[in-house]
Design an enzyme around this catalytic site. Structure first.
Site, PDB file in Angstrom:
ATOM      1  N   GLU A  52      39.651  33.951  31.659  1.00  0.00           N
ATOM      2  CA  GLU A  52      39.868  34.290  33.061  1.00  0.00           C
ATOM      3  C   GLU A  52      40.871  33.307  33.656  1.00  0.00           C
ATOM      4  O   GLU A  52      40.514  32.230  34.109  1.00  0.00           O
ATOM      5  CB  GLU A  52      38.551  34.225  33.829  1.00  0.00           C
ATOM      6  CG  GLU A  52      38.675  34.579  35.302  1.00  0.00           C
ATOM      7  CD  GLU A  52      37.643  33.895  36.161  1.00  0.00           C
ATOM      8  OE1 GLU A  52      37.213  32.773  35.833  1.00  0.00           O
ATOM      9  OE2 GLU A  52      37.270  34.474  37.186  1.00  0.00           O
TER      10      GLU A  52
ATOM     11  N   ASP B  97      35.250  31.450  31.118  1.00  0.00           N
ATOM     12  CA  ASP B  97      35.322  31.328  32.567  1.00  0.00           C
ATOM     13  C   ASP B  97      36.299  30.240  33.001  1.00  0.00           C
ATOM     14  O   ASP B  97      36.378  29.177  32.384  1.00  0.00           O
ATOM     15  CB  ASP B  97      33.919  31.008  33.105  1.00  0.00           C
ATOM     16  CG  ASP B  97      33.883  30.906  34.611  1.00  0.00           C
ATOM     17  OD1 ASP B  97      33.770  29.780  35.119  1.00  0.00           O
ATOM     18  OD2 ASP B  97      33.988  31.944  35.279  1.00  0.00           O
TER      19      ASP B  97
ATOM     20  N   ASP C 279      33.398  39.280  40.624  1.00  0.00           N
ATOM     21  CA  ASP C 279      33.991  38.451  41.678  1.00  0.00           C
ATOM     22  C   ASP C 279      34.747  39.294  42.696  1.00  0.00           C
ATOM     23  O   ASP C 279      34.577  39.145  43.913  1.00  0.00           O
ATOM     24  CB  ASP C 279      34.968  37.434  41.068  1.00  0.00           C
ATOM     25  CG  ASP C 279      34.259  36.251  40.446  1.00  0.00           C
ATOM     26  OD1 ASP C 279      34.732  35.795  39.394  1.00  0.00           O
ATOM     27  OD2 ASP C 279      33.253  35.794  41.001  1.00  0.00           O
TER      28      ASP C 279
END
Length: 888
Positions: A692, A667, A775
């Protein structure tokens, strides 16, 4: 979790059709008319807002509906009469206005921020102080805060924008902020929020920034003069935006601050309700059917229509005569322009023979948008034996019908066939270990050579980064009889992976997600997925898991640690690898320090302020400066500390051994250097790892740039910093697909060298492609894929190189069968992360490519047929505005 850039998009809840387009005027429901006046030595502009209205439509060349036919229609007996509601989304255009004026006190200034769009607007804002060393916001001094404002934690203010009226009676929304000379503010930062829709409005994907001090560089989100100027002469430095990981003290240039006025275009989506009425009458003399269609839709509306003879509802073209302004489309359908009628509506009158049982149609409302009935064609019965008027589940493309499979035995045989293929492929995957032991010396040599080439490529790229602007494209030469090596290197898998994100933003709410997902393990395996990405497993301040607290406490809102172990075990039983979502950038503290700051951690990893970076202004860290961007909601961890890296490596190894994770989804990797990721990957030896790395693409005046090399370069730079031990989500490809599909600009899908324009065009084995995740989609919807275009997106990523990812919400939806078919085609043709792409077309309305000379594909409404040479092509799958062929 991500730091997300929002760009409101115009879309219609309607169908995109593969058809030639009539030219029509763009609807602009709202516009602003501005005039300039000289006031003193400054130029100030005052806006004259007009009420929302649409641009007038051009006159229609053809005459209105024939009066004689209309009279005949009105005298006939009514057979069918119904009005269908049409709900659509339209774009309203307006502007954001930013003006800086001198206050009543000559030492003070007044900043006015206004918006002309309708809505309930909130100004979310903060300031940058002259002593700040980071890029975070701070709350303004109390004397700057307008009445009615609400503090947001300790870094921002939300101020409702007041509604004001112009002398013409039109409304706009504004906030005025008084800036005093003793406030020591270097800039004011803001975004706008529309409480009616929940959308956030930024400048080219970044926060608006009004600088008041310093030497400024050209930057996309700077508002006001781009030259350096200074409001407070005693200030000494300004934190720039172009490299947030490094603080710098530029040369000070003192310029006298001048007032300015800036207009920025902005759009908003609004719901619009229209209707479509259809009447059918039987002529008593001829027994023919007379149809009258009328709508209040604005603009040049085109009826795309055909007829059918039975309940199979196959489209065909009826014989002439046809209404005026009618064209034949590919001998499969007709297109008729609606003609103006009374009361601002438009209509079409059609006469059909009694041999037809049904009338089928869709509506074209502008250049890029089509309307249908909740995903299906409108259907009107012409005889009492026909089915229901609405609810036709047969899905046509370009007026052609794809027959539904009605026979149960046929369904069963197809299911058995696909199950057999899936089981055969799964056996190949699960028998990798035995294949390793049986492979020849030649295969071992080729695998070693391939690994060495990749290692040297990454090393060479790091050396020549300054002179070579892009990463060299991968070139993989494969033997027809030799499959790629089963494992490339640690963290990148076999190259044949197909990922499924196994959750969405709401999955935690049931409290038993692990148990629910376990029940779908066998189904996901049968669909062809080889890797599943699970949500963050740790105790977290936020229920979604992205604000981790005690890393070793794996009892979360998704389920208990034992349920997690059972879930991982079950996926392994069906041959699916499991990725854990590892949040390494930040961690929430357990208690406050002596200054009342939350930076004391508990549990097994009982860190203190030394574990927090020193340039995070909110958490008083005593570590080194951050090696990336700060995430302001929680303490950012300093990975340069030896004890931090040691603890995290032990934790990752523990997760591998105790839980059984096979790899990682990392992340917010923008927050720390990729070299640390290499350290963690080397220590935990994952089967697959993906980071990410999400930031904004390049825009010019609100339009996405064609050249996105700088954006994908930043992602490639991060991958290279990991020495290629981890891949990254191909955000570049997602963003370009957004513009290409939404605006019918498929030429964007080829870069200047004729390669795919995302990371997949430069480093495909490390590009993890996707169109949606928790998201961007789900209930957050921060950067939602263009509505109705999802299958075009999947047709692209599931046929192209890279490692494709399918979002859970899309898999278990009405897209189920189409995604299943695309996955099957990919696996059947052995398309992998390094497959070669030959782009055949990248034009306004169509993109087409041939992959590995095994698959041909096209997306978009335009036409393409693969060339027939030494290969013969057969249609494998056809959907709305996409088609896939396989080489025979």
């Amino acid at each position: 979790m991500s730091t997300v850039s929002l760009k409101p998009l115009f879309h219609l809840c309607c169908r995109q059709n593969a058809v030639n387009r009539f030219k029509s005027k763009t609807l602009k429901p709202c516009f602003v008319n501005c005039s300039s006046k000289f006031v003193g030595s400054h130029v100030k502009r005052f806006c004259n807002f007009r009420s929302p209205c649409s641009s007038p439509s051009p006159p229609v060349a053809a005459a209105s509906v024939d009066a004689a036919k209309l009279e005949s229609f009105q005298s006939a007996a009514v057979f069918f009469d119904e009005t269908f509601p049409i709900s659509r989304t339209d774009k309203v255009e307006g502007k954001i206005f930013v003006r800086l004026d001198q206050g009543k006190d000559l030492n003070d200034w007044e900043l006015t921020i206004a918006c002309s769009l309708p809505g309930k607007w909130i100004l979310h804002w903060g300031v940058s102080l002259v002593d700040d060393v980071g890029s975070e916001w701070d709350q303004p001094p109390r004397d700057m805060i307008p009445p009615g404002s609400v503090p947001i934690k300790d870094y921002a203010i939300e101020t409702p924008m007041k509604t004001s009226s112009t002398s013409e009676g039109d409304t706009f929304h504004e906030v005025r902020i008084n800036i005093k000379s003793n406030n020591q503010i270097s800039a004011i930062n803001f975004v706008l929020k529309d409480e009616e829709t929940g959308a956030w409005y930024q400048q080219k994907g970044r926060d608006f920034k009004v600088p008041l001090i310093g030497c400024l560089k050209e930057d996309a989100n700077i508002i006001g003069p781009k030259k350096g100027f200074s409001l407070w002469p005693e200030a000494t430095h300004y934190e720039g935006l172009e490299n947030r990981s490094q603080s710098r003290v530029p040369e000070q240039e003192n310029h006298q601050l001048e007032g300015f006025y800036v207009e920025l275009p902005v759009t908003k989506e609004v719901s619009v309700n229209n209707s479509m009425s259809v009447s059918v009458r039987k002529c008593s003399e001829t027994a023919k059917n007379i149809l009258y269609l009328e709508t209040d839709l604005p603009g040049d509306i085109v009826l795309h229509w055909g007829v059918c003879r039975d309940d199979a509802r196959r489209w065909e073209v009826p014989p002439a005569p046809h209404p005026p302004e009618t064209e034949v489309f590919k001998d499969r359908a007709l297109r008729t322009k609606f003609q103006p009628s009374d009361h601002g509506r438009c209509s079409v009158l059609i006469t059909l023979g009694e041999e037809f049982s049904g009338f089928l149609f869709v509506l074209k409302i502008n250049e890029n948008a089509w309307l249908n009935s909740e995903g299906d064609d409108f259907y009107v019965p012409l005889s009492h034996s026909s089915g229901l008027p609405i609810g036709n589940r047969v899905d046509p493309l370009e007026g052609m019908q794809r027959e539904a499979i009605e026979d149960a035995s046929e369904k069963a045989s197809i299911s058995a066939y696909t199950d057999g293929i899936i089981n055969e492929i799964r056996n190949l995957v699960t028998d990798i270990s035995s294949e390793r032991s049986q492979k020849t010396t030649s295969k071992e040599a080729q695998e070693s050579i391939l690994q060495e080439i990749e290692r040297l490529a990454a090393e060479a790229y790091g050396i020549f980064r300054g002179s070579v602007p892009t990463f060299p494209e991968e070139t993989i030469v494969e033997s027809e009889t030799l499959t790629p090596p089963p494992k490339i290197c640690s963290g990148t898998g076999t190259g044949y992976e197909i990922l499924c994100q196994g959750f969405n933003w709401e999955s935690h709410k049931s409290g038993r997600w692990y148990t629910e997902l376990k029940e779908k393990a066998a189904e996901l395996a049968s669909l062809g997925f080889t890797v599943i990405w699970l949500p963050p497993p740790t105790e977290s301040v936020s229920p979604e898991g992205y604000m981790p607290k005690d890393l070793y406490n794996l009892n979360s809102r998704y389920g208990s640690i034992d349920e997690l172990k059972d879930l991982v075990k079950r996926f392994h039983e069906v041959g699916i690898k499991v990725l854990g979502d590892a949040v390494l950038n930040h961690r929430c503290a357990h208690s406050k320090n002596q200054n009342g700051i939350w930076n004391i951690f508990g549990g097994r990893l009982n860190w203190d302020e030394r574990a927090v970076v020193s340039d995070d202004p909110h958490f008083q860290g005593r570590g080194n400066k951050s090696s990336g961007d700060n995430f302001h909601a929680a303490p950012n961890i300093d990975h340069s500390q030896e004890f931090v890296r040691k603890d995290l490596k032990e934790w990752l190894r523990w997760l591998r051994e105790e839980i059984g994770y096979d790899g990682w989804r990392l992340d917010f990797v923008r927050g720390f250097w990729g070299g640390y990721v290499k350290d963690y990957v080397d220590a935990s030896e994952p089967y697959f790892a993906v980071g990410e790395y999400w930031d904004s693409l390049s825009y010019t005046y609100g339009e996405m740039d064609h050249n996105q090399d700088a954006h994908r370069q930043r992602i490639v730079d991060w991958i290279n910093a990991t020495s290629g031990t981890a891949g990254a989500f191909d955000v570049t490809t997602k963003g370009i697909l957004h513009s290409a599909l939404q605006r019918c600009e498929y030429w964007r899908l080829s870069d200047q060298k004729g390669k795919p324009p995302g990371v997949v065009g430069w480093w495909p084995s490390r590009a993890v492609t996707f169109i949606e995740n928790h998201d961007t989609g789900s209930t957050q919807g921060h950067w939602r894929f263009p509505s109705g275009k999802e299958m075009q997106g999947y047709a692209y990523i599931l046929t192209h190189p890279g490692t494709p990812t399918v979002f859970f919400d899309h898999m278990f939806s009405h897209y189920y069968s189409e995604i299943e078919a695309l996955v099957s085609i990919r696996k059947r043709n052995k398309i992998h992360c390094r497959s070669t792409v030959r782009i055949c077309k990248a034009e306004r309305d169509v993109y087409a490519a041939i992959i590995d000379d095994k698959i041909a594909m096209k997306i978009g409404p335009g036409h393409f047929e693969p060339p027939n040479g030494s290969q013969r092509w057969s249609s494998a799958l056809e959907g709305r505005d996409y088609k896939i062929w396989e080489a025979s």
